[in-house]
Design a protein around this motif. Sequence first.
Motif, PDB file in Angstrom:
ATOM      1  N   PHE A 197     -79.047  -1.953  65.445  1.00  0.00           N
ATOM      2  CA  PHE A 197     -78.927  -1.892  63.842  1.00  0.00           C
ATOM      3  C   PHE A 197     -78.009  -1.101  63.384  1.00  0.00           C
ATOM      4  N   GLN A 198     -77.520   0.172  63.885  1.00  0.00           N
ATOM      5  CA  GLN A 198     -76.587   0.841  63.256  1.00  0.00           C
ATOM      6  C   GLN A 198     -75.008   0.601  63.349  1.00  0.00           C
ATOM      7  N   ASN A 199     -74.333   0.861  62.415  1.00  0.00           N
ATOM      8  CA  ASN A 199     -72.925   0.660  62.295  1.00  0.00           C
ATOM      9  C   ASN A 199     -72.497   1.268  63.425  1.00  0.00           C
ATOM     10  N   PRO A 200     -71.605   0.653  64.245  1.00  0.00           N
ATOM     11  CA  PRO A 200     -71.035   1.202  65.383  1.00  0.00           C
ATOM     12  C   PRO A 200     -69.970   2.435  65.033  1.00  0.00           C
ATOM     13  N   LYS A 201     -69.429   2.360  63.715  1.00  0.00           N
ATOM     14  CA  LYS A 201     -68.267   3.341  63.385  1.00  0.00           C
ATOM     15  C   LYS A 201     -69.058   4.567  62.346  1.00  0.00           C
ATOM     16  N   LEU A 202     -70.426   4.252  62.287  1.00  0.00           N
ATOM     17  CA  LEU A 202     -71.146   5.320  61.244  1.00  0.00           C
ATOM     18  C   LEU A 202     -70.699   6.901  61.535  1.00  0.00           C
TER      19      LEU A 202
END
Length: 183
Positions: A51-56
């Motif tokens: 789910f998570q943006n890999p650059k977050l």
Amino acid sequence: MKNSEIKPYIVSTTRSSASIDYAKVNKLGIAGIMLEAGYLYDALHISQRNFQNPKLKEQTAAADAANVPYGLYIYARARTVEEAKLEMAELALVLFKYPPRLGVWLKLNLSSFKYINNDIMKTYYAALVNNGFKGQVGIQCTRKQLDQISWETFCSSWYLWLDEPLKDISQLPDNISPELFII
């Protein structure tokens, strides 16, 4: 301070955005930045593994280091209440790690009947309030997407970021709502 002196501009990024020049952001007086938290379903409605943006992690750390407040947004594409619950469960993990000062926004792309979409919106809202974001939630959508929910039911609890191109720059003063911005 006069209203004309307020610059309630928000920078919006995506997971593919290059690094942000936060010195320039601060110099321009930008109020904050909107970072993509992630999405559970892609545009074709295929469930994603991550789910998570890999650059977050890097994006939030850079914003914090530059003292630039950030908000988080997700692409909300649930077709059922159960899918909405799954999206919110994934988002809850992100919100715990990266609590946004500028709230949480849902970029709506709902495709069910209006009554189902209304139940999905209620599910989203309940989950966000449960995570401590009452009064800090908004939707970003087109007028077509807005017509797919009963906005009059939700307008007192959600902020609205209507994504509608202007036909002419002269329409700008009529389409900016200063109440939208909390600085």
